[in-house]
Enzyme design. Sequence first.
Site, PDB file in Angstrom:
ATOM      1  CE  LYS A  53      35.885  39.617  29.546  1.00  0.00           C
ATOM      2  NZ  LYS A  53      35.887  40.783  28.680  1.00  0.00           N
ATOM      3  CD  GLN A  97      37.155  42.364  25.811  1.00  0.00           C
ATOM      4  OE1 GLN A  97      36.283  41.823  26.496  1.00  0.00           O
ATOM      5  NE2 GLN A  97      38.314  42.712  26.314  1.00  0.00           N
ATOM      6  CG  ASP A 120      31.880  45.544  30.833  1.00  0.00           C
ATOM      7  OD1 ASP A 120      32.694  44.959  31.563  1.00  0.00           O
ATOM      8  OD2 ASP A 120      31.922  45.511  29.587  1.00  0.00           O
TER       9      ASP A 120
HETATM   10  N1  GUN Z   1      38.667  45.310  27.840  1.00  0.00           N
HETATM   11  C1  GUN Z   1      39.558  45.082  28.845  1.00  0.00           C
HETATM   12  N2  GUN Z   1      38.909  44.891  30.012  1.00  0.00           N
HETATM   13  C2  GUN Z   1      37.587  45.008  29.739  1.00  0.00           C
HETATM   14  C3  GUN Z   1      36.408  44.911  30.543  1.00  0.00           C
HETATM   15  O1  GUN Z   1      36.443  44.698  31.773  1.00  0.00           O
HETATM   16  N3  GUN Z   1      35.235  45.083  29.886  1.00  0.00           N
HETATM   17  C4  GUN Z   1      35.168  45.334  28.561  1.00  0.00           C
HETATM   18  N4  GUN Z   1      33.971  45.486  28.012  1.00  0.00           N
HETATM   19  N5  GUN Z   1      36.230  45.442  27.793  1.00  0.00           N
HETATM   20  C5  GUN Z   1      37.436  45.274  28.378  1.00  0.00           C
END
Ligand code: GUN
Length: 290
Positions: A53, A97, A120
Site C-alpha cells: 500500500k 489494518q 476502507d
Molecule cells: N486486512 C486485509 N484486507 C484489508 C482491508 O481491505 N482493509 C483493512 N483495513 N484491513 C485488511
Amino acid sequence: MSPMILDGNAAASQLRDELRQKITALATQGKQPGLAVVLVGENPASKVYVANKAKQTKEIGMLSVEHRLPAETSEADLLAIVEKLNHDPAIHGILVQLPLPEHINAEKVLESINPDKDVDGFHAVNAGKLAIGMNALVPCTPLGSVYLAKMYKKDLSGLHAVVIGRSNIVGKPVAQLLLQENCTVTIVHSRTKNIADICRQADLLVAAIGKPLFVGADMVKDGAIVIDVGINRVPKPDGGSKIVGDVDFDAVKDKTAAITPVPGGVGPMTIAFLLANTLRAFELSEARNH
Ligand code: GUN
C-alpha cells in the site's frame, strides 16, 4: 469459446495511471492527498499488504504515512493515534489494518475513524449510506470486484448475482453495489441450504468465503461471470505453499464467459481502489472547505 480472463493487474495499473495524472495536476496547485496506514503487530500477511500500500501510494504521488506499532499497543494508545489522524489536515484517508490483536476491540477502533476519512468504507455511517444509496466511501474489494465484472459486461442490469459469503468487508457491501447495478441479488452463506443449486442459477457469481477451491464446476452455470475474491494459502504437494482462490479456476473456467484469476484478479484491484477512495476523500474535503 474460451472465457475472458479478467486481468486485475492490468486494470489496476490503468487505474493507477489515471490517478497519477490527477495527482500530478493537483501538485501544480500545491495540493497533495494523504493516506495514513496503521499496522499493529507482526502479522506477516498484513506486513506485506501494508508495504504494498505504502509503495503504491508513493508511486502515484500521494503522501504516505505509516504507523507501525508493537503488538502490545493498548487500545487507548491506538484510539489516540486515530484521533490525531482524524484532525490532521494533511491526512485524507485513514486505514487501520485488520486483523488487530485480540486485546483491541476492532469495531471500536473502526468506529473511531472520522467517516469522511474512512477509505476502507467500514464505518457504520458509510455502510449505512451505501445501503440506502447515498454517496459514501465504499469498501475497496467490492468496488474492485464489480469493476472487473463490468469489464466483461458494462450493464449488469437484470442479472441474477449470487454472492457467496456475508462478511461486512466483502459479502454485504458487494451485494449492495450489485443491487445498485440493478442485479437481482442472492446472498448464500454457511447456513444456506442447497448452496450449489442456488449458485448454478447465477449469471454473476461472486465467491467471498475464504474456503480454498470451494466453487467447483457443478456450481457454475454455462456462460456465467465468475469473480473470485478468495486469497487462500495452501500447501503444495511437493512442499512449500501457493495462493489459490475460493474458485477451482481450472475446473470452472471453460464453463464461464469471464473469470478472474487468483492471484492477479481482485487482489490488485483492492489497493487501486484504496488509492481511488483516498483521492475521493480528498476531493470531498476540498468541497467541504470551499
Ligand atoms: N486486512 C486485509 N484486507 C484489508 C482491508 O481491505 N482493509 C483493512 N483495513 N484491513 C485488511
